[in-house]
Scaffold this active site. Sequence first.
Site, PDB file in Angstrom:
ATOM      1  N   GLY A  10       0.796  -1.339  -0.222  1.00 46.97           N
ATOM      2  CA  GLY A  10       0.053  -0.064  -0.086  1.00 46.97           C
ATOM      3  C   GLY A  10       1.009   1.175   0.086  1.00 46.97           C
ATOM      4  N   GLY A  12      -0.635   4.179  -0.070  1.00 42.96           N
ATOM      5  CA  GLY A  12      -1.326   5.395   0.459  1.00 42.96           C
ATOM      6  C   GLY A  12      -0.766   6.058   1.710  1.00 42.96           C
ATOM      7  N   GLY A  14      -0.474   5.633   5.211  1.00 44.01           N
ATOM      8  CA  GLY A  14       0.200   4.638   6.006  1.00 44.01           C
ATOM      9  C   GLY A  14       1.280   4.129   5.306  1.00 44.01           C
ATOM     10  CB  VAL A  78      -1.013  -8.005  -1.752  1.00 43.67           C
ATOM     11  CG1 VAL A  78      -0.865  -9.043  -0.690  1.00 43.67           C
ATOM     12  CG2 VAL A  78       0.517  -7.150  -2.175  1.00 43.67           C
ATOM     13  CD  GLU A 174     -14.842  18.319   2.612  1.00 51.34           C
ATOM     14  OE1 GLU A 174     -13.997  18.669   3.309  1.00 51.34           O
ATOM     15  OE2 GLU A 174     -14.202  16.969   1.935  1.00 51.34           O
ATOM     16  CG  ASP A 303      -8.598   4.229   6.220  1.00 51.82           C
ATOM     17  OD1 ASP A 303      -8.273   5.019   7.190  1.00 51.82           O
ATOM     18  OD2 ASP A 303      -9.171   4.818   5.186  1.00 51.82           O
ATOM     19  CB  ALA A 318      -5.065  11.327   6.123  1.00 55.90           C
ATOM     20  CD  GLN A 319      -1.808  14.158  10.744  1.00 55.96           C
ATOM     21  OE1 GLN A 319      -1.190  13.639  11.480  1.00 55.96           O
ATOM     22  NE2 GLN A 319      -1.694  14.773   9.844  1.00 55.96           N
TER      23      GLN A 319
HETATM   24  C1  LIG Z   1     -13.313  10.688  -0.373  1.00 55.92           C
HETATM   25  C2  LIG Z   1     -12.459  10.811   0.806  1.00 55.92           C
HETATM   26  C3  LIG Z   1     -12.380  11.868   1.480  1.00 55.92           C
HETATM   27  C4  LIG Z   1     -11.397  11.861   2.593  1.00 55.92           C
HETATM   28  N1  LIG Z   1     -11.466  12.996   3.373  1.00 55.92           N
HETATM   29  C5  LIG Z   1     -10.593  12.973   4.317  1.00 55.92           C
HETATM   30  C6  LIG Z   1     -10.091  14.068   5.164  1.00 55.92           C
HETATM   31  O1  LIG Z   1     -10.512  15.194   4.660  1.00 55.92           O
HETATM   32  N2  LIG Z   1      -9.238  14.215   6.252  1.00 55.92           N
HETATM   33  C7  LIG Z   1      -8.867  12.890   6.656  1.00 55.92           C
HETATM   34  O2  LIG Z   1      -7.878  12.856   7.630  1.00 55.92           O
HETATM   35  N3  LIG Z   1      -8.934  11.605   5.977  1.00 55.92           N
HETATM   36  C8  LIG Z   1      -9.849  11.792   4.993  1.00 55.92           C
HETATM   37  N4  LIG Z   1     -10.118  10.450   4.198  1.00 55.92           N
HETATM   38  C9  LIG Z   1      -9.858   9.209   4.886  1.00 55.92           C
HETATM   39  C10 LIG Z   1      -8.341   8.976   4.577  1.00 55.92           C
HETATM   40  O3  LIG Z   1      -7.965   9.191   3.218  1.00 55.92           O
HETATM   41  C11 LIG Z   1      -7.859   7.538   5.068  1.00 55.92           C
HETATM   42  O4  LIG Z   1      -8.060   7.586   6.175  1.00 55.92           O
HETATM   43  C12 LIG Z   1      -6.376   7.249   4.571  1.00 55.92           C
HETATM   44  O5  LIG Z   1      -6.358   7.203   3.116  1.00 55.92           O
HETATM   45  C13 LIG Z   1      -5.828   6.045   5.021  1.00 55.92           C
HETATM   46  O6  LIG Z   1      -4.700   5.607   4.866  1.00 55.92           O
HETATM   47  P1  LIG Z   1      -4.116   4.019   4.455  1.00 55.92           P
HETATM   48  O7  LIG Z   1      -2.714   4.150   4.378  1.00 55.92           O
HETATM   49  O8  LIG Z   1      -4.721   3.293   5.432  1.00 55.92           O
HETATM   50  O9  LIG Z   1      -5.277   3.660   3.146  1.00 55.92           O
HETATM   51  P2  LIG Z   1      -5.055   4.569   1.721  1.00 55.92           P
HETATM   52  O10 LIG Z   1      -4.562   5.781   1.924  1.00 55.92           O
HETATM   53  O11 LIG Z   1      -6.393   4.375   1.177  1.00 55.92           O
HETATM   54  O12 LIG Z   1      -3.942   3.759   0.754  1.00 55.92           O
HETATM   55  C14 LIG Z   1      -4.379   2.305   0.567  1.00 55.92           C
HETATM   56  C15 LIG Z   1      -3.403   1.928  -0.421  1.00 55.92           C
HETATM   57  O13 LIG Z   1      -3.245   0.437  -0.732  1.00 55.92           O
HETATM   58  C16 LIG Z   1      -3.194   0.077  -2.047  1.00 55.92           C
HETATM   59  N5  LIG Z   1      -4.050  -1.387  -2.003  1.00 55.92           N
HETATM   60  C17 LIG Z   1      -5.141  -1.517  -1.526  1.00 55.92           C
HETATM   61  N6  LIG Z   1      -5.370  -3.105  -1.558  1.00 55.92           N
HETATM   62  C18 LIG Z   1      -4.039  -3.614  -2.104  1.00 55.92           C
HETATM   63  C19 LIG Z   1      -3.825  -4.561  -2.553  1.00 55.92           C
HETATM   64  N7  LIG Z   1      -4.354  -5.822  -2.489  1.00 55.92           N
HETATM   65  N8  LIG Z   1      -2.615  -5.040  -3.195  1.00 55.92           N
HETATM   66  C20 LIG Z   1      -1.665  -3.888  -3.413  1.00 55.92           C
HETATM   67  N9  LIG Z   1      -2.113  -2.501  -3.161  1.00 55.92           N
HETATM   68  C21 LIG Z   1      -3.374  -2.505  -2.427  1.00 55.92           C
HETATM   69  C22 LIG Z   1      -4.300   1.068  -2.632  1.00 55.92           C
HETATM   70  O14 LIG Z   1      -4.193   1.183  -4.018  1.00 55.92           O
HETATM   71  C23 LIG Z   1      -3.888   2.358  -1.977  1.00 55.92           C
HETATM   72  O15 LIG Z   1      -2.913   2.987  -2.557  1.00 55.92           O
HETATM   73  C24 LIG Z   1     -11.143  10.359   3.200  1.00 55.92           C
HETATM   74  C25 LIG Z   1     -11.089   9.529   2.241  1.00 55.92           C
HETATM   75  C26 LIG Z   1     -11.945   9.400   1.168  1.00 55.92           C
HETATM   76  C27 LIG Z   1     -12.191   8.370   0.231  1.00 55.92           C
END
Ligand SMILES: Cc1cc2nc3c(=O)[nH]c(=O)nc-3n(C[C@H](O)[C@H](O)[C@H](O)COP(=O)(O)OP(=O)(O)OC[C@H]3O[C@@H](n4cnc5c(N)ncnc54)[C@H](O)[C@@H]3O)c2cc1C
Length: 438
Positions: A10, A12, A14, A78, A174, A303, A318-319
Amino acid sequence: MAQPKIVIVGGGFGGLAAAKALRNVPAKIFLIDRTNHHVFQPLLYQVATSVLSPGQIGSPIRSILRNQKNTTVILGEVTGVDKGQKCVFVSDADRQNVSITYDYLILATGVSHSYFGHDEFEEFAPGLKSLADAVVIRNKILQAFEQAEAEEDPARHRDLLTFVLVGAGPTGVEMSGAIAVLIRSTLKKEFRRIDPASARIFLVDMAPRVLGPFSEDLSKAAKERLESLGVEVRLGHGVDQIDADGVVVAGERIASKAVIWTAGVTPSPAGKWLAVETDHAGRVRVEKNLTVQEYPEIFVVGDTAALDQDGKPLPGVAQVAIQQGRYAGRLIQRQIECKSELKPFRYFDKGNMAVVGKGFAVLQTGKFRTSGFIAWLAWAAVHLQFLAQSSLRVSVFVQWVWTYLTAQRGSRLIVKHHCEESGVTQAHMALGKAVSSK
Ligand SMILES: Cc1cc2nc3c(=O)[nH]c(=O)nc-3n(C[C@H](O)[C@H](O)[C@H](O)COP(=O)(O)OP(=O)(O)OC[C@H]3O[C@@H](n4cnc5c(N)ncnc54)[C@H](O)[C@@H]3O)c2cc1C
């Protein structure tokens, strides 16, 4: 001695934070993502409503990590984890389930949409999680105006120009505010047969108030602001039905060709891959140092992880993901360098913000709460600061100033593959195939 191998799944918030925290570690790091880009999800709604273009909120992961020599980026999906053999299985464009071994594993695979058991809604109500989703929604919104302008029968304009957003959390609020501004300012002078300002926007949620994670007074301020922009807020009832003709809410049908899903999410299958304890939603229950019970080499962050702090589950924001990713990276670094362990992870809450239309936001940090223009400026500054690359910060800043001053939006293109564009084109293709096969 061979360098330890760290696999991060991932790219994203994290996963990227973990990779960056490991930049000086003598290790071989593999970051695997199924897309080639990192997306700044908090601004996805601005792509869906044509303010920004996809390239302004997404960056190639390879480019972000180009100076990090210990890290290899792999484009692949994955599909599973073997905890015993310490390997993950990855599929890419031409290979299935290739195994990649690890000494440490960080899973940061986020969430996807949840239609609460009604997967049939997805066909009619796309959700917003990726850049591709944002473009689909943008097409849907812009197409509605084009169809209405082309329609001679004024009786049909009303249904074509009715937008329904299901879910009144930050994304729904939003996005409905941004659509309201789009129709009342940007599109105002561009159509001849229809008046874009006659479009109706419904925001529907079964919760009793909008912006559930915010305090009641901010939630009230946001609702009043939406209503002043012409958004009809329907609370206290979920949708019973979504189909090609619109939605049914509390027994009432709202006819619409543009329904957008901004409600639930479901975690990635990381819990199933690991076959470990999850919470009721399917998030992996992690220890206080973000590892999985009995597997101190496996971390789950963001998440897709479940962790309680002071008796409450940490939110999916995100934080949390960034701070957890950074923590997992630092902990691994200390273990590799044989240094003492870190204290248990503790989330530092910097606050919540949401924008409601032009020049208005709500902001809550600790006991401090405010709404209005100053909150909007703070929102803009924080979001610019967290974009992945400085080139994006400049580009988004310039676009925002331009949009604020002129009401013009950055990317109002309906972009589809020509096969999708119209039934006429599809009919031509079918005819062409039939002719060529004779
Ligand atoms: C529309 C929207 C608005 C948001 N607004 C806010 C906001 O204003 N403020 C805030 O704090 N948070 C906000 N969030 C929430 C925030 O974006 C998430 O909490 C954050 O992205 C979580 O980070 P993460 O690293 O867990 O997952 P993500 O950032 O979602 O990253 C997951 C990554 O894993 C990859 N992935 C997934 N499954 C696989 C797999 N099987 N194999 C390979 N790669 C994979 C994906 O492609 C992605 O790049 C928002 C979310 C959305 C959808």
